[in-house]
Design a protein around this motif. Structure first.
Motif, short mmCIF file in Angstrom:
data_model
loop_
_atom_site.label_atom_id
_atom_site.label_comp_id
_atom_site.label_asym_id
_atom_site.label_seq_id
_atom_site.Cartn_x
_atom_site.Cartn_y
_atom_site.Cartn_z
N VAL A 74 10.17 4.27 6.44
CA VAL A 74 9.65 5.18 7.47
C VAL A 74 10.22 4.92 8.86
N GLY A 75 11.08 3.94 8.98
CA GLY A 75 11.67 3.64 10.28
C GLY A 75 10.75 2.81 11.16
N ALA A 76 11.00 2.89 12.46
CA ALA A 76 10.30 2.04 13.42
C ALA A 76 8.80 2.28 13.46
N GLY A 77 8.33 3.40 12.94
CA GLY A 77 6.89 3.65 12.87
C GLY A 77 6.15 2.59 12.07
N ALA A 78 6.87 1.81 11.27
CA ALA A 78 6.26 0.74 10.48
C ALA A 78 5.56 -0.29 11.35
N ILE A 79 5.98 -0.40 12.62
CA ILE A 79 5.35 -1.40 13.50
C ILE A 79 3.90 -1.08 13.81
N LEU A 80 3.47 0.17 13.55
CA LEU A 80 2.09 0.55 13.84
C LEU A 80 1.11 0.04 12.79
N SER A 81 1.60 -0.39 11.65
CA SER A 81 0.70 -0.88 10.60
C SER A 81 0.29 -2.32 10.88
N ARG A 82 -0.97 -2.58 10.66
CA ARG A 82 -1.48 -3.95 10.81
C ARG A 82 -1.89 -4.52 9.46
N ALA A 83 -1.29 -4.02 8.38
CA ALA A 83 -1.61 -4.51 7.03
C ALA A 83 -1.54 -6.03 7.01
N THR A 84 -2.46 -6.64 6.28
CA THR A 84 -2.49 -8.10 6.20
C THR A 84 -3.15 -8.51 4.90
N ALA A 85 -3.15 -9.80 4.66
CA ALA A 85 -3.84 -10.37 3.50
C ALA A 85 -4.31 -11.76 3.89
N GLY A 86 -5.24 -12.28 3.12
CA GLY A 86 -5.73 -13.63 3.39
C GLY A 86 -6.74 -14.07 2.36
N ILE A 87 -7.30 -15.23 2.60
CA ILE A 87 -8.23 -15.86 1.67
C ILE A 87 -9.58 -16.07 2.34
N ALA A 88 -10.64 -15.77 1.59
CA ALA A 88 -12.01 -16.07 2.01
C ALA A 88 -12.79 -16.45 0.75
N ASN A 89 -13.38 -17.61 0.77
CA ASN A 89 -14.20 -18.10 -0.34
C ASN A 89 -13.44 -18.07 -1.68
N GLY A 90 -12.17 -18.43 -1.64
CA GLY A 90 -11.35 -18.45 -2.84
C GLY A 90 -10.94 -17.10 -3.36
N LYS A 91 -11.22 -16.05 -2.61
CA LYS A 91 -10.86 -14.67 -2.99
C LYS A 91 -9.69 -14.22 -2.14
N LEU A 92 -8.81 -13.44 -2.74
CA LEU A 92 -7.71 -12.83 -2.01
C LEU A 92 -8.18 -11.48 -1.48
N ILE A 93 -7.99 -11.26 -0.19
CA ILE A 93 -8.30 -9.96 0.43
C ILE A 93 -6.99 -9.36 0.91
N ILE A 94 -6.74 -8.12 0.51
CA ILE A 94 -5.52 -7.41 0.88
C ILE A 94 -5.94 -6.15 1.64
N ALA A 95 -5.52 -6.02 2.88
CA ALA A 95 -5.86 -4.86 3.71
C ALA A 95 -4.65 -3.96 3.82
N LEU A 96 -4.75 -2.77 3.21
CA LEU A 96 -3.64 -1.84 3.13
C LEU A 96 -3.92 -0.56 3.92
N PRO A 97 -2.86 0.13 4.35
CA PRO A 97 -3.05 1.43 4.98
C PRO A 97 -3.66 2.43 4.00
N GLY A 98 -4.10 3.56 4.51
CA GLY A 98 -4.73 4.56 3.68
C GLY A 98 -3.78 5.49 2.95
N SER A 99 -2.52 5.48 3.30
CA SER A 99 -1.57 6.39 2.65
C SER A 99 -1.22 5.90 1.25
N PRO A 100 -0.99 6.82 0.32
CA PRO A 100 -0.58 6.40 -1.02
C PRO A 100 0.70 5.54 -0.99
N ASP A 101 1.67 5.88 -0.14
CA ASP A 101 2.89 5.08 -0.07
C ASP A 101 2.58 3.66 0.42
#
Length: 175
Positions: free
Chosen positions: A126-153
């Motif tokens: 998608v080009g430079a617009g990718a910088i607007l995403s704050r997608a992240t992942a991490g661990i809490a209580n031994g669980k993996l949490i993945i935070a993704l954008p709302g778009s199917p892509d």
């Protein structure tokens, strides 16, 4: 001889249980009113997860409300039948995009490399617009949490990046 990375991946769980949280005020309102709604990105995530041989233990829809998101996450990180939580939506820069704030408030360890790699791969699409995403992942209580954008892509990109590493991540996080 296997590298530690390969050994961790081999020793990690082969099949895990996911919870999917779609963050959308409009869908949450429709659900609360008992009206039909669609969740293309949630459906896609479920399909990818099941296609990789994992289980979807439950799906939730919550509004774009930091407290509501945090309560859902807090509940799920204490459930023994959930190993991975995927949030979909609310990762942008709009005032209502508060998923990342909710997720980061409960993370014990953030996997910064996931967000960096997500934006790198997204840049090629998608080009430079990718910088607007704050997608992240991490661990809490031994669980993996993945935070993704709302778009199917965005959902497809994020899950494709991390799916193969889930056994490794969970093995180390529970370690």
């Amino acid at each position: 001889m296997a590298t530690p990375h390969e050994e961790h991946r081999r020793l990690g769980p082969r099949q895990v249980n996911f919870a999917i949280i779609t963050v959308s005020t409009s869908r949450h309102r429709l659900q609360t009113e008992g009206k039909p709604y669609t969740d293309e990105s949630g459906d896609l995530a479920s399909s990818i997860i099941k296609g990789a041989g994992h289980n979807v233990a439950l799906r939730l829809v919550v509004g774009d409300d930091e407290s509501m998101i945090r309560r859902a996450l807090d509940s799920l990180i204490h459930r023994p039948d959930v190993d991975v939580i995927v949030t979909i939506g609310g990762t942008g820069l709009a005032k209502t995009d508060v998923t990342i704030e909710a997720v980061r408030s409960i993370l014990e360890k953030e996997i910064e490399g996931f967000g960096e790699l997500f934006r790198y791969v997204s840049y090629s699409r998608v080009g430079a617009g990718a910088i607007l995403s704050r997608a992240t992942a991490g661990i809490a209580n031994g669980k993996l949490i993945i935070a993704l954008p709302g778009s199917p892509d965005g959902v497809r990109t994020g899950l494709e990046l991390i799916m193969g590493e889930i056994p490794h991540i969970l093995y180390v996080a529970r370690g």
